[in-house]
Design a protein around this motif. Structure first.
Motif, PDB file in Angstrom:
ATOM      1  N   ILE A  32       0.859  -1.184   0.000  1.00 41.15           N
ATOM      2  CA  ILE A  32       0.000   0.000   0.000  1.00 41.15           C
ATOM      3  C   ILE A  32       0.897   1.237   0.000  1.00 41.15           C
ATOM      4  O   ILE A  32       2.024   1.211   0.500  1.00 41.15           O
ATOM      5  N   THR A  33       0.385   2.316  -0.564  1.00 41.72           N
ATOM      6  CA  THR A  33       1.123   3.571  -0.607  1.00 41.72           C
ATOM      7  C   THR A  33       0.306   4.666   0.046  1.00 41.72           C
ATOM      8  O   THR A  33      -0.797   4.988  -0.399  1.00 41.72           O
ATOM      9  N   SER A  41       2.790   9.915   8.974  1.00 46.07           N
ATOM     10  CA  SER A  41       2.403   9.109   7.810  1.00 46.07           C
ATOM     11  C   SER A  41       0.979   8.622   7.995  1.00 46.07           C
ATOM     12  O   SER A  41       0.591   8.199   9.090  1.00 46.07           O
ATOM     13  N   ARG A  42       0.181   8.675   6.922  1.00 44.17           N
ATOM     14  CA  ARG A  42      -1.201   8.198   7.004  1.00 44.17           C
ATOM     15  C   ARG A  42      -1.485   7.253   5.853  1.00 44.17           C
ATOM     16  O   ARG A  42      -1.014   7.443   4.732  1.00 44.17           O
ATOM     17  N   PHE A  43      -2.265   6.238   6.157  1.00 42.20           N
ATOM     18  CA  PHE A  43      -2.684   5.225   5.190  1.00 42.20           C
ATOM     19  C   PHE A  43      -4.197   5.087   5.350  1.00 42.20           C
ATOM     20  O   PHE A  43      -4.683   4.692   6.410  1.00 42.20           O
ATOM     21  N   LEU A  44      -4.936   5.402   4.311  1.00 43.51           N
ATOM     22  CA  LEU A  44      -6.391   5.482   4.399  1.00 43.51           C
ATOM     23  C   LEU A  44      -7.054   4.405   3.549  1.00 43.51           C
ATOM     24  O   LEU A  44      -6.553   4.028   2.490  1.00 43.51           O
ATOM     25  N   ALA A  70       0.866  -2.048  -5.970  1.00 41.81           N
ATOM     26  CA  ALA A  70       0.687  -1.129  -4.844  1.00 41.81           C
ATOM     27  C   ALA A  70      -0.713  -0.517  -4.876  1.00 41.81           C
ATOM     28  O   ALA A  70      -1.176  -0.037  -5.911  1.00 41.81           O
ATOM     29  N   ARG A  71      -1.369  -0.529  -3.751  1.00 44.86           N
ATOM     30  CA  ARG A  71      -2.726  -0.001  -3.629  1.00 44.86           C
ATOM     31  C   ARG A  71      -2.655   1.425  -3.074  1.00 44.86           C
ATOM     32  O   ARG A  71      -1.951   1.685  -2.091  1.00 44.86           O
ATOM     33  N   ASP A  72      -3.393   2.330  -3.702  1.00 38.76           N
ATOM     34  CA  ASP A  72      -3.432   3.715  -3.263  1.00 38.76           C
ATOM     35  C   ASP A  72      -4.138   3.801  -1.908  1.00 38.76           C
ATOM     36  O   ASP A  72      -5.306   3.448  -1.782  1.00 38.76           O
ATOM     37  N   ALA A  73      -3.423   4.290  -0.889  1.00 46.16           N
ATOM     38  CA  ALA A  73      -4.005   4.458   0.442  1.00 46.16           C
ATOM     39  C   ALA A  73      -3.920   5.919   0.874  1.00 46.16           C
ATOM     40  O   ALA A  73      -3.644   6.235   2.036  1.00 46.16           O
ATOM     41  N   THR A  74      -4.171   6.824  -0.078  1.00 41.17           N
ATOM     42  CA  THR A  74      -4.099   8.250   0.209  1.00 41.17           C
ATOM     43  C   THR A  74      -5.469   8.900   0.289  1.00 41.17           C
ATOM     44  O   THR A  74      -5.558  10.117   0.455  1.00 41.17           O
TER      45      THR A  74
END
Length: 505
Positions: A32-33, A41-44, A70-74
């Protein structure tokens, strides 16, 4: 507040500020990114279980399907199907809608600088009467916790008919099962974010607080949490016959049986519409059909109050409290408080078995209060404060560590006198998260809420998560209550104990 559709299952990305950089973590299900900004740092929108739709609808949470890229976690993850708040309360409490099916997701905030020592973890379970809410609300931003050396996790779970229906062939309390699955994910994955899986504090407000109490009462609570914080959470769940009323009414409204097959015929938005029709605008104080945690199930074998008073989770420290005027959120903006007459107060007293002498005690302590205010104060104590005291007393007798607080600062929002929100339900959230500039906090507390009070509450919650002591006297026979009033935030011994005693059987 609605978030327009984006790339399923996520909503709009949170705007990046100058100096933000991508950050990658690989968890068990795939890479995840997220983003690092101002030292946090945040992962949503990170899925902790599979999307509970299609073949998995009305089933216990199922494992996530792994991914390779990689999965978008922004950006915030999909939110559970739910109606918006409406009317006067809807002007105060926001609803975020993010489309998509992967609603079983969580957010993580963690310090960007990794420590050699694993950090304490706090897991937030949102409230909303088991019908509303999500981890996408800005008021639940975990930046302040990460700033202060805590890994903050906030959880989405199934709501309303999807999560708390009582159906003939479906496990009870699916939403609670989701929360337990999220806590299991934390045990398995949080070390990758710098967190300590052996130092997890679970906290929540309102229905989230009730969920924390139910999880605390679970026989395996110590395997997923070390400490618990219950904010304005009812401590009683309901037997199947009572909690199933709304499912029966919903099935009747839709013309379908109360079975998995029957409810699966109806799309999620259809269930939301039906549950709104049968609930009829009721709330936790005014009554009406509503969703609740159901007892006599593997997840909730006993009502939380009964289980905990009997010694359940005696080894888990608990911080618990309420606001002073919980009822004002439900009765003041709607105008209900002003419409309640002495006759209606008398009828309510008889209905709930409250003695005339108890009403006189409340009136004596509020000489200028009208009948609606008296009824609201009594209802608040019956629902929240009396059970809280019973729990704290029992835990003290068992030698368990318990701390009690009360949020007493009065918001000026809503006008003067009777119209003020005061120390209403949910008022403390912006202070606990040290995020008074969030839109939700400003709507509730106004633009000039005291930062010193936010610092005091937030620091106490962080201290409890780090060391198991929020900084004041444990509960004992003197009944100490840290009273967060924005003045001196002093510990008060046995506040309004005559009222508590008057309502205690």
């Amino acid at each position: 507040m609605n978030i327009d559709p984006g790339l399923e299952p996520t909503g709009e990305p949170i705007p990046a500020r100058d100096g933000s950089t991508p950050v990658a973590v690989t968890i068990g299900s795939g890479p995840i990114t997220g983003v690092t900004e101002a030292g946090v740092s945040r992962f949503l929108g990170v899925p902790y279980a599979a999307a509970p739709f299609g073949d998995d609808r009305f089933r216990l949470p199922q494992p996530v399907v792994p991914w390779e890229d990689a999965r978008d976690a922004t950006r915030p993850g999909a939110t559970a199907p739910q109606p918006p708040y409406t009317g006067a309360v809807g002007e105060l409490l926001a609803t975020v809608t993010v489309p998509g099916n992967e609603i079983l997701n969580l957010n993580v905030w963690t310090p960007a600088e990794r420590s050699d020592t694993p950090l304490p973890v706090m897991v937030w379970i949102h409230g909303g009467s088991l019908v509303h809410g999500s981890n996408a609300l800005d008021s639940y931003d975990g930046t302040a916790f990460a700033r202060d050396g805590v890994v903050l996790v906030s959880v989405n779970y199934r709501l309303g008919s999807e999560g708390f229906s009582v159906l003939d062939d479906v496990p009870l309390n699916l939403g609670l099962a989701d929360q337990l699955a999220a806590l299991t994910w934390v045990q398995d994955e949080i070390a990758r974010f710098g967190g300590d899986p052996d130092n997890v504090t679970v906290f929540g407000e309102s229905a989230g607080g009730a969920s924390v109490a139910a999880l605390l009462a679970h026989p395996d609570a110590s395997s997923v949490m070390r400490r618990a914080i219950i904010q304005s959470g009812p401590l009683r769940s309901e037997p199947r016959e009572r909690s199933g009323r709304i499912s029966k009414l919903t099935g009747k409204d839709l013309g379908v049986p109360t079975t998995r097959a029957g409810f699966r015929r109806v799309p999620p938005e259809g269930l939301v519409g039906a549950q709104e029709r049968v609930m009829g605008g009721g709330n936790p104080l005014t009554g009406g059909p509503g969703f609740s945690i159901t007892t006599s199930s593997p997840l909730a074998p006993l009502s939380p109050l009964d289980a905990l008073v009997s010694g359940g989770s005696a080894d888990i420290p608990v911080l618990i409290g309420t606001t002073t005027e919980e009822h004002r959120l439900f009765l003041v903006p709607t105008g209900i408080a002003r419409r309640i007459t002495r006759l209606q107060l008398f009828a309510a007293r008889l209905r709930f078995g409250v003695s005339a002498s108890a009403v006189r005690t409340f009136r004596r302590n509020r000489p200028k209060a009208k009948s609606g205010e008296i009824l609201g104060a009594i209802a608040t104590d019956i629902l929240l404060r009396v059970p809280l005291n019973q729990l704290a007393d029992a835990r003290a007798d068992n030698g368990s560590d318990t701390w009690v607080y009360e949020f007493a600062w009065r918001s000026p929002v809503g006008g003067d006198g009777e119209g003020e929100l005061g120390a209403a339900h949910a008022m403390e959230i912006g202070f606990v998260f040290d995020h008074l500039d969030s839109p939700e906090a400003v709507r509730m507390a106004g633009p000039s809420a005291p930062q010193s009070l936010a610092t005091a509450m937030h620091d106490a919650w962080v201290a409890f998560a780090k060391a198991g002591d929020p900084g004041w006297q444990r509960w004992d026979a003197t009944r100490p209550v840290r009273t967060f009033d924005g003045v001196d935030d002093a510990v008060v011994l046995a506040p309004r104990d005559d009222e508590r005693a008057a309502l205690t059987p």
